[in-house]
Design a protein around this motif. Structure first.
Motif, PDB file in Angstrom:
ATOM      1  N   ALA A 189     -28.207  26.671   5.875  1.00 54.09           N
ATOM      2  CA  ALA A 189     -28.747  26.315   7.002  1.00 54.09           C
ATOM      3  C   ALA A 189     -28.281  24.919   7.147  1.00 54.09           C
ATOM      4  O   ALA A 189     -28.214  24.011   6.469  1.00 54.09           O
ATOM      5  CB  ALA A 189     -30.285  26.173   6.757  1.00 54.09           C
ATOM      6  N   ALA A 190     -27.610  24.905   8.430  1.00 54.82           N
ATOM      7  CA  ALA A 190     -27.152  23.553   9.005  1.00 54.82           C
ATOM      8  C   ALA A 190     -28.023  22.324   8.606  1.00 54.82           C
ATOM      9  O   ALA A 190     -27.690  21.053   8.472  1.00 54.82           O
ATOM     10  CB  ALA A 190     -26.655  23.434  10.343  1.00 54.82           C
ATOM     11  N   SER A 191     -29.489  22.659   9.160  1.00 52.17           N
ATOM     12  CA  SER A 191     -30.126  21.615   9.161  1.00 52.17           C
ATOM     13  C   SER A 191     -31.054  21.298   7.661  1.00 52.17           C
ATOM     14  O   SER A 191     -32.105  20.685   7.490  1.00 52.17           O
ATOM     15  CB  SER A 191     -31.446  21.921  10.018  1.00 52.17           C
ATOM     16  OG  SER A 191     -32.084  23.426   9.758  1.00 52.17           O
ATOM     17  N   ALA A 192     -30.486  22.051   6.514  1.00 51.42           N
ATOM     18  CA  ALA A 192     -31.118  22.048   5.360  1.00 51.42           C
ATOM     19  C   ALA A 192     -30.934  20.087   4.948  1.00 51.42           C
ATOM     20  O   ALA A 192     -29.594  19.887   5.189  1.00 51.42           O
ATOM     21  CB  ALA A 192     -30.671  22.859   4.496  1.00 51.42           C
ATOM     22  N   ASP A 193     -31.630  19.960   3.892  1.00 44.57           N
ATOM     23  CA  ASP A 193     -31.618  18.492   3.512  1.00 44.57           C
ATOM     24  C   ASP A 193     -30.550  18.329   2.242  1.00 44.57           C
ATOM     25  O   ASP A 193     -30.944  18.632   1.028  1.00 44.57           O
ATOM     26  CB  ASP A 193     -32.937  17.864   3.112  1.00 44.57           C
ATOM     27  CG  ASP A 193     -32.867  16.688   2.827  1.00 44.57           C
ATOM     28  OD1 ASP A 193     -31.950  15.800   2.732  1.00 44.57           O
ATOM     29  OD2 ASP A 193     -34.203  15.862   2.432  1.00 44.57           O
ATOM     30  N   PRO A 194     -29.429  17.763   2.452  1.00 48.69           N
ATOM     31  CA  PRO A 194     -28.431  17.731   1.306  1.00 48.69           C
ATOM     32  C   PRO A 194     -29.031  16.569   0.295  1.00 48.69           C
ATOM     33  O   PRO A 194     -28.474  16.679  -0.655  1.00 48.69           O
ATOM     34  CB  PRO A 194     -26.990  17.268   2.007  1.00 48.69           C
ATOM     35  CG  PRO A 194     -27.330  16.666   3.235  1.00 48.69           C
ATOM     36  CD  PRO A 194     -28.788  17.484   3.705  1.00 48.69           C
ATOM     37  N   LYS A 236     -33.763   1.988   1.522  1.00 45.17           N
ATOM     38  CA  LYS A 236     -34.692   2.279   2.584  1.00 45.17           C
ATOM     39  C   LYS A 236     -34.258   2.291   3.832  1.00 45.17           C
ATOM     40  O   LYS A 236     -34.537   3.170   4.832  1.00 45.17           O
ATOM     41  CB  LYS A 236     -35.817   1.351   2.314  1.00 45.17           C
ATOM     42  CG  LYS A 236     -36.831   1.896   1.202  1.00 45.17           C
ATOM     43  CD  LYS A 236     -38.008   0.932   1.065  1.00 45.17           C
ATOM     44  CE  LYS A 236     -38.969   1.197  -0.104  1.00 45.17           C
ATOM     45  NZ  LYS A 236     -39.875   0.199  -0.048  1.00 45.17           N
ATOM     46  N   ALA A 237     -33.522   1.093   4.368  1.00 48.79           N
ATOM     47  CA  ALA A 237     -33.006   0.874   5.691  1.00 48.79           C
ATOM     48  C   ALA A 237     -32.089   1.979   6.037  1.00 48.79           C
ATOM     49  O   ALA A 237     -31.873   2.686   7.160  1.00 48.79           O
ATOM     50  CB  ALA A 237     -32.460  -0.359   6.013  1.00 48.79           C
ATOM     51  N   ARG A 238     -30.901   2.444   5.184  1.00 51.55           N
ATOM     52  CA  ARG A 238     -30.329   3.663   5.520  1.00 51.55           C
ATOM     53  C   ARG A 238     -31.047   4.818   5.536  1.00 51.55           C
ATOM     54  O   ARG A 238     -30.526   5.561   6.609  1.00 51.55           O
ATOM     55  CB  ARG A 238     -29.361   3.764   4.134  1.00 51.55           C
ATOM     56  CG  ARG A 238     -28.273   4.914   4.172  1.00 51.55           C
ATOM     57  CD  ARG A 238     -27.320   4.533   5.472  1.00 51.55           C
ATOM     58  NE  ARG A 238     -26.251   5.589   5.714  1.00 51.55           N
ATOM     59  CZ  ARG A 238     -26.604   6.777   6.615  1.00 51.55           C
ATOM     60  NH1 ARG A 238     -27.730   6.823   7.311  1.00 51.55           N
ATOM     61  NH2 ARG A 238     -25.673   7.791   6.623  1.00 51.55           N
ATOM     62  N   LEU A 239     -31.624   5.065   4.932  1.00 49.76           N
ATOM     63  CA  LEU A 239     -32.674   6.364   4.883  1.00 49.76           C
ATOM     64  C   LEU A 239     -33.465   6.449   6.399  1.00 49.76           C
ATOM     65  O   LEU A 239     -33.524   7.389   6.958  1.00 49.76           O
ATOM     66  CB  LEU A 239     -33.671   6.471   3.704  1.00 49.76           C
ATOM     67  CG  LEU A 239     -32.960   6.918   2.580  1.00 49.76           C
ATOM     68  CD1 LEU A 239     -34.107   6.789   1.523  1.00 49.76           C
ATOM     69  CD2 LEU A 239     -32.214   8.224   2.483  1.00 49.76           C
ATOM     70  N   LEU A 269     -32.666  11.981  12.062  1.00 53.30           N
ATOM     71  CA  LEU A 269     -32.134  13.193  12.442  1.00 53.30           C
ATOM     72  C   LEU A 269     -30.961  13.425  11.698  1.00 53.30           C
ATOM     73  O   LEU A 269     -30.297  14.360  11.644  1.00 53.30           O
ATOM     74  CB  LEU A 269     -31.955  13.348  13.779  1.00 53.30           C
ATOM     75  CG  LEU A 269     -33.332  13.412  14.867  1.00 53.30           C
ATOM     76  CD1 LEU A 269     -32.896  13.299  16.373  1.00 53.30           C
ATOM     77  CD2 LEU A 269     -34.359  14.458  14.164  1.00 53.30           C
ATOM     78  N   GLU A 270     -30.318  12.328  11.252  1.00 50.57           N
ATOM     79  CA  GLU A 270     -28.930  12.504  10.429  1.00 50.57           C
ATOM     80  C   GLU A 270     -28.913  12.922   8.955  1.00 50.57           C
ATOM     81  O   GLU A 270     -29.801  12.100   8.261  1.00 50.57           O
ATOM     82  CB  GLU A 270     -28.247  10.988  10.596  1.00 50.57           C
ATOM     83  CG  GLU A 270     -26.799  10.990  10.029  1.00 50.57           C
ATOM     84  CD  GLU A 270     -26.071   9.585   9.728  1.00 50.57           C
ATOM     85  OE1 GLU A 270     -25.121   9.703   9.409  1.00 50.57           O
ATOM     86  OE2 GLU A 270     -26.875   8.765  10.020  1.00 50.57           O
ATOM     87  N   PRO A 271     -28.178  13.980   8.653  1.00 55.38           N
ATOM     88  CA  PRO A 271     -28.177  14.280   7.123  1.00 55.38           C
ATOM     89  C   PRO A 271     -27.760  13.036   6.294  1.00 55.38           C
ATOM     90  O   PRO A 271     -26.566  12.471   6.926  1.00 55.38           O
ATOM     91  CB  PRO A 271     -27.416  15.529   7.143  1.00 55.38           C
ATOM     92  CG  PRO A 271     -27.433  15.833   8.440  1.00 55.38           C
ATOM     93  CD  PRO A 271     -27.479  14.926   9.501  1.00 55.38           C
ATOM     94  N   ALA A 318     -38.259  16.597  16.503  1.00 52.62           N
ATOM     95  CA  ALA A 318     -37.901  15.146  16.718  1.00 52.62           C
ATOM     96  C   ALA A 318     -37.958  14.237  15.624  1.00 52.62           C
ATOM     97  O   ALA A 318     -37.324  13.007  15.556  1.00 52.62           O
ATOM     98  CB  ALA A 318     -38.843  14.537  17.612  1.00 52.62           C
ATOM     99  N   SER A 319     -38.609  14.796  14.387  1.00 49.01           N
ATOM    100  CA  SER A 319     -38.932  14.022  13.406  1.00 49.01           C
ATOM    101  C   SER A 319     -37.574  14.145  12.189  1.00 49.01           C
ATOM    102  O   SER A 319     -37.653  13.636  11.054  1.00 49.01           O
ATOM    103  CB  SER A 319     -40.031  14.256  12.531  1.00 49.01           C
ATOM    104  OG  SER A 319     -41.295  14.066  13.433  1.00 49.01           O
ATOM    105  N   GLY A 320     -36.861  15.233  12.481  1.00 52.12           N
ATOM    106  CA  GLY A 320     -35.887  15.687  11.520  1.00 52.12           C
ATOM    107  C   GLY A 320     -36.236  16.750  10.559  1.00 52.12           C
ATOM    108  O   GLY A 320     -35.442  16.778   9.524  1.00 52.12           O
ATOM    109  N   PHE A 321     -37.292  17.467  10.751  1.00 49.65           N
ATOM    110  CA  PHE A 321     -37.648  18.538   9.762  1.00 49.65           C
ATOM    111  C   PHE A 321     -36.802  19.795  10.175  1.00 49.65           C
ATOM    112  O   PHE A 321     -36.616  19.942  11.337  1.00 49.65           O
ATOM    113  CB  PHE A 321     -39.023  18.698   9.747  1.00 49.65           C
ATOM    114  CG  PHE A 321     -39.739  17.662   9.043  1.00 49.65           C
ATOM    115  CD1 PHE A 321     -39.775  17.683   7.545  1.00 49.65           C
ATOM    116  CD2 PHE A 321     -40.389  16.565   9.668  1.00 49.65           C
ATOM    117  CE1 PHE A 321     -40.735  16.760   6.871  1.00 49.65           C
ATOM    118  CE2 PHE A 321     -41.181  15.789   8.959  1.00 49.65           C
ATOM    119  CZ  PHE A 321     -41.364  15.856   7.600  1.00 49.65           C
ATOM    120  N   THR A 322     -36.637  20.592   9.300  1.00 48.06           N
ATOM    121  CA  THR A 322     -35.844  21.808   9.614  1.00 48.06           C
ATOM    122  C   THR A 322     -36.368  22.681  10.607  1.00 48.06           C
ATOM    123  O   THR A 322     -35.797  23.173  11.543  1.00 48.06           O
ATOM    124  CB  THR A 322     -35.561  22.838   8.230  1.00 48.06           C
ATOM    125  OG1 THR A 322     -35.108  21.808   7.279  1.00 48.06           O
ATOM    126  CG2 THR A 322     -34.703  23.883   8.555  1.00 48.06           C
TER     127      THR A 322
END
Length: 278
Positions: A142-147, A186-189, A194-196, A253-257
């Motif tokens: 899945a392209a939206s999965a969390d690497p 934390k700032a990077r995360l 929405l960005e993996p 909008a929150s970045g969940f799959t």
């Protein structure tokens, strides 16, 4: 009544998160592996049934929940040990990947990690390995999965294998408190939910190895990086939920799959589904 027998089916696949590694999801009924070897660390987890194999002059039987590790370049076989056959998940981990992780753990160069002949029976390790294998599999489907979650699970599983069961077990080097690095991660995360983000990218932002970045972040926050990020996503989603936005829209909008992914994490945090919370 006899247990249903497994089929002979295997799927080999790869993940860009582990360059040059092969993974296998397979089950076998009457297939027999001829004597062979791999140029990688073979790390299987038997999920059901049992496999027997010849290795270093002895025969072993690996039952469900066991981890029969084979060192690189060592001859071995494989066949069913029970009438139904067996099902397993396997990592073929490149030698440089394992060596590098061992070096990151101990903070010094060392010989290639090696494992004694025999079967590792460690239910916690087996659970971690299966979780990492499944996370990598999902990340590839899945392209939206969390690497970030998949990479963190892999580092956790393999470092646990090394720390508990390698013949020369790498002891993690002392890790000083570092509020600046944790704040930077934390700032990077939090920058774009929405960005993996991969664990490797996160570690590079603070000049640490993946192992030490995950270890530092988890120790200082109480959550692994991907879990902390998902919690932040939930917190930032609350105003939109209160305002009446649809749960599907809030999840995206929150970045969940998807909505079910959002609902699952929300319920873990709040004890109820988002619709009921609202």
């Amino acid at each position: 009544m006899n247990a249903p027998r497994f089929s002979n089916a295997a799927r080999y696949w790869r993940s860009p998160l582990v360059p040059d590694a092969d993974m296998v999801t397979a089950e076998y009924y009457d297939h027999e592996f001829a004597p062979h070897w791999h140029d990688a660390y073979t790390v299987p987890v038997i999920e059901a049934g049992a496999e027997c194999y010849d290795y270093r002059g002895s025969r072993y039987v690996a039952e469900a929940g066991s981890v029969p590790v084979i060192n690189p370049g060592e001859l071995h076989t494989g066949a069913r040990a029970v009438d139904a056959g067996w099902r397993y998940r396997v990592f073929y981990l490149p030698v440089p990947f394992v060596e590098n992780l061992a070096r990151e753990m101990s903070g010094r160069a060392a010989a290639s990690p090696w494992f004694a002949a025999g079967i590792i029976r460690d239910s916690d390790l087996a659970r971690r390995l299966v979780a990492a294998h499944r996370a990598l599999e999902r990340a590839g489907q899945a392209a939206s999965a969390d690497p970030l979650a998949a990479e963190t699970a892999l580092v956790d599983a393999v470092s646990t294998l090394l720390a508990r069961h390698a013949l020369e077990r790498p002891s993690p080097a002392p890790l000083a408190a570092d509020a600046v690095r944790v704040a930077t991660m934390k700032a990077r995360l939090a920058d774009d939910l929405l960005e993996p983000v991969t664990l490797a990218e996160l570690a590079r932002t603070v000049g640490l190895s993946m192992f030490h970045a995950a270890r530092l972040f988890t120790r200082e926050t109480g959550l692994a990086p991907h879990a902390w990020r998902n919690q932040l996503r939930i917190v930032r989603a609350l105003p939109a939920l209160r305002a009446g936005a649809s749960i599907a829209h809030v999840a995206a909008a929150s970045g969940f799959t998807d909505q079910s992914h959002f609902t699952r994490h929300f319920k873990r945090a709040f004890g109820v589904a988002p619709g009921r919370w609202r």
